[in-house]
Design an enzyme around this catalytic site. Structure first.
Site, PDB file in Angstrom:
ATOM      1  N   GLU A 236       1.682  -0.350  -5.013  1.00  0.00           N
ATOM      2  CA  GLU A 236       0.678   0.633  -5.413  1.00  0.00           C
ATOM      3  C   GLU A 236       1.362   1.983  -5.568  1.00  0.00           C
ATOM      4  OE1 GLU A 236      -3.177   3.076  -3.724  1.00  0.00           O
ATOM      5  OE2 GLU A 236      -1.525   2.497  -2.448  1.00  0.00           O
TER       6      GLU A 236
ATOM      7  N   ASP B 120       0.827  -1.201   0.000  1.00  0.00           N
ATOM      8  CA  ASP B 120       0.000   0.000   0.000  1.00  0.00           C
ATOM      9  C   ASP B 120       0.870   1.263   0.000  1.00  0.00           C
ATOM     10  OD1 ASP B 120      -2.678   1.254   0.443  1.00  0.00           O
ATOM     11  OD2 ASP B 120      -1.681   1.986   2.250  1.00  0.00           O
TER      12      ASP B 120
END
Ligand code: MG
Length: 692
Positions: free
Chosen positions: A431, A388
């Protein structure tokens, strides 16, 4: 034979470039040499049926199709309305039917919020989702289905209630003090180079992310008296008081704005003096206003002259109003300079972890602990991590710091993975929520990155009915990645949990959504399918994240109750559930299943090189709606043609076609006298050929 080929090519050029006279044809480069083919003894009309006749799939999942699901919204096994590990396990056959070989699970740890991106314990699992035994069973059963498990790994920050953070703030002897970025004077510390994670942004100073006061807990509310002296140059004086007490009339028209949208009116004392006492709690400070609500008009907002203006208890601070060109700074209270913590996501909800200087991150205690936690799940059998906020660890996203950090992280855990007996490398996908140019450098650190650019280009192309640039864009990106990392993995996708649903981005059109699926599954890359996309979900992110995180519609009692049942796009009522779509051969679910199976069947589609078509490409303005490319391995060559327009298109082909293997929408074909094929492609149609 060769002469016939040239003739056909010339006819084709005349067809695709009607504006060119015959004279201009001389200037066109001749087609590439092709070896002579032996003439068939008894020439026959080629079989160009456009009815797909794909080869039987040998059962090998070679397409690297992954599925992103949100645990809480996906499938419920115990009737409590929340998705769980056993629910996912009960739907492995469904995922198998979609041809997926990996699942990316949303964060599975205890967390502060429903979505899990504010972790409270990296070594535990959210009890609502099940036990460690349940999780282990999911992993093992998924593996038996040929499906890998990727965990969402959120290590830019913890939730602000993480025990490490509470300890770091409250215990002078805390072993977790170095886990976070704490400072009594961030501005000075950054300037002095004392905060390595922000070192390369030192010149930008204080606004490298956002600093929040650590002293905002309920136990530590400040009782303050604010005194406003109103004149041409108004001043604000703040004092600490024992008890909160207000006198005077509350009709001043002047307000203290602070905290979570709090706006309190001052009490009038006469002689242009106004006072307000209250229990004050704010992570950012305060402002004085002469209007409430959304009216932030010129001359109605008063603050500090600059972010470096400091307020001392008992000493008046001169206020400055907003003008067309000046925006006053937040007024920071003296206590806020005691201890501050850093969050790059501009919310006090998160506390950023401190990994020190990027080139020495492996030595930081936070790094070691986070890796240790990952080892636990590797030991349990997971196959990879989705990372993330990969561009936010260090605060200068365009520097080499983040790729350096991720390379260290990847190498550390990959070594561990191999030490545990794995022969493959561990999978990690980052990401980097950005377009191509910003994401590309992160291949220095990671083997796989989500390709947001894929969707940006595809969305525009489908909405504009213009396909001729698509293959060039994607092929160019591949070259860019390969220059950095030979074994790069481009994790293509439509949308995810942070974006509006693909179909919504496509104006609600089911036909466009179907074609987006066909493109995703016929283009180069390692595709991710976000749950619900295969059912044609709609949802606009602007209404709130919940609109793009609705329950999976199973049509059975595995359906979850959802995190916000009222936040459902009206169009969702018209989306058939899984049971209905399975039995409808024209459903979008069956488009996903068909094209995923095709991708798993043909190595050229699964992992072949994507080549721009020699005729239907960005240079060819006469066929703007056509997106066409080859997918090739050494043994196999496929031709993929999509018509992105709602209008029909006639597309002459020179390729030596073996057979049609996939089709979407209406496509017919006729054979010209020269044996070449003229495709008639209907609105938003697609076709895939196996070439000889
Ligand atoms: Mg449940």
């Amino acid at each position: 034979m060769k002469q016939l080929f040239y003739l056909a090519f010339a006819l084709l050029l005349a067809a695709v470039a009607p504006a060119c006279g015959d004279d201009n044809l001389e200037a066109v480069s001749p087609p590439p040499e092709v070896p002579d083919q032996p003439e068939p003894e008894n020439p026959t009309t080629p079989d160009i049926s456009v009815a797909p006749a794909p080869d039987a799939w040998d059962g090998v999942k070679r397409a690297d199709v992954s599925y992103q699901l949100l645990i809480y919204s996906f499938a419920d096994s115990d009737g409590d309305g929340t998705g769980d590990f056993q629910g996912i396990r009960s739907k492995l056959d469904y995922l198998d039917s979609l041809g997926v070989s990996a699942i990316w699970l949303s964060p599975a740890h205890p967390a502060m919020s429903y979505h899990g991106y504010d972790v409270l314990d990296y070594e535990a699992l959210n009890e609502d989702y099940g036990t460690e035994a349940d999780f282990k069973q999911l992993i093992d059963d998924a593996h038996a289905h040929g499906i890998k498990i990727y965990m969402d790994w959120v290590i830019n920050h913890t939730g602000k209630n993480h025990p490490w953070f509470r300890s770091a703030l409250t215990d002078p002897e805390s072993p977790y003090k170095d886990y976070y970025i704490l400072s009594d004077n961030p501005r000075a510390d950054i300037a002095a180079g004392l905060i390595p994670m922000i070192a390369t942004e030192g010149a930008n100073g204080y606004d490298a992310g956002q600093w929040f006061s650590a002293v905002t807990s309920d136990e530590n509310v400040h009782r303050l008296k604010f005194t406003l002296s109103w004149s041409a140059t108004p001043t604000l004086t703040v004092e600490e008081v024992e008890t909160v007490e207000n006198t005077g009339t509350r009709n001043s028209g002047k307000y203290l704005y602070y905290g979570e949208g709090n706006c309190e009116e001052f009490y009038t004392q006469g002689n242009n003096v106004y006072t307000l006492s209250l229990e004050f709690e704010s992570s950012w400070g305060c402002l004085v206003r002469t209007a409430t609500g959304d009216d932030w008009g010129t001359g109605k907002k008063y603050g500090a002259a600059s972010s470096s203006a400091t307020l001392q208890y008992g000493t008046p601070l001169t206020l400055k109003a907003n003008t067309g060109s000046f925006d006053p700074a937040d007024i920071q209270l003296p206590y806020m300079r005691s201890t501050m913590y850093h969050s790059h996501f501009w919310t006090d909800w998160f506390a950023d972890l401190n990994y020190g200087a990027a080139d020495q991150c492996a030595e930081s205690p936070a790094f070691k602990t986070i890796c240790k936690a990952a080892e636990k799940w590797i030991d349990m059998g997971i196959d990879g991590l989705r990372l993330d906020g990969a561009k936010h660890i260090y605060h200068n996203a365009s520097s080499s710091e983040n790729p350096t950090f991720w390379n260290t992280f990847y190498t550390t855990l990959n070594d561990y993975f191999h030490a545990k007996g794995h022969t493959e490398n561990i999978y990690m996908v980052g990401e980097v929520f950005d377009d191509y140019a910003a994401a590309k450098p992160y291949y220095r650190g990671l083997p796989a990155l989500f390709e947001f650019a894929f969707w940006y280009r595809l969305k525009d192309a489908l909405n504009n009915g213009s396909g001729n640039y698509f293959a060039k864009n994607i092929s160019d990106y591949r070259e860019g990645y390969a220059a950095i990392r030979a074994d790069y993995i481009a994790a293509t996708k439509l949308t995810n949990h942070d974006e509006s649903r693909a179909r919504t981005d496509l104006g609600g059109s089911l036909d466009k959504a179907k074609q987006a699926a066909a493109v995703l599954l016929t283009a180069n890359g390692s595709p991710y399918i976000y749950y619900g996309e295969e059912l044609g979900y709609v949802g606009n992110k602007e209404g709130g994240d919940e609109y793009v995180r609705n329950p999976m519609k199973w049509g059975d009692d595995a359906t979850t109750k959802g995190i916000a049942p009222d936040k459902l796009d009206a169009g969702m009522a018209n989306v058939p559930d899984v049971m209905e779509q399975v039995s409808d051969s024209a459903s979008i679910l069956n488009v996903y299943r068909t094209f995923s199976r095709l991708r798993n069947t043909y190595p050229a589609l699964a992992s072949g090189k994507m080549e721009v078509h020699p005729v239907y490409n960005s240079e060819n303005a006469s066929y703007k709606s056509i997106a066409a490319w080859y997918m090739s391995t050494e043994e196999q060559r496929m031709l993929v043609v999509h018509n992105f327009s709602s209008l029909n298109a006639n597309v002459p082909l020179s390729e030596d076609i073996d057979k049609t293997v996939g089709k979407l929408g209406k496509v017919t074909a006729t054979t010209a006298a020269d044996g070449k094929i003229l495709l008639q492609m209907g609105s938003r149609s697609s076709i895939v050929f196996l070439l000889k």
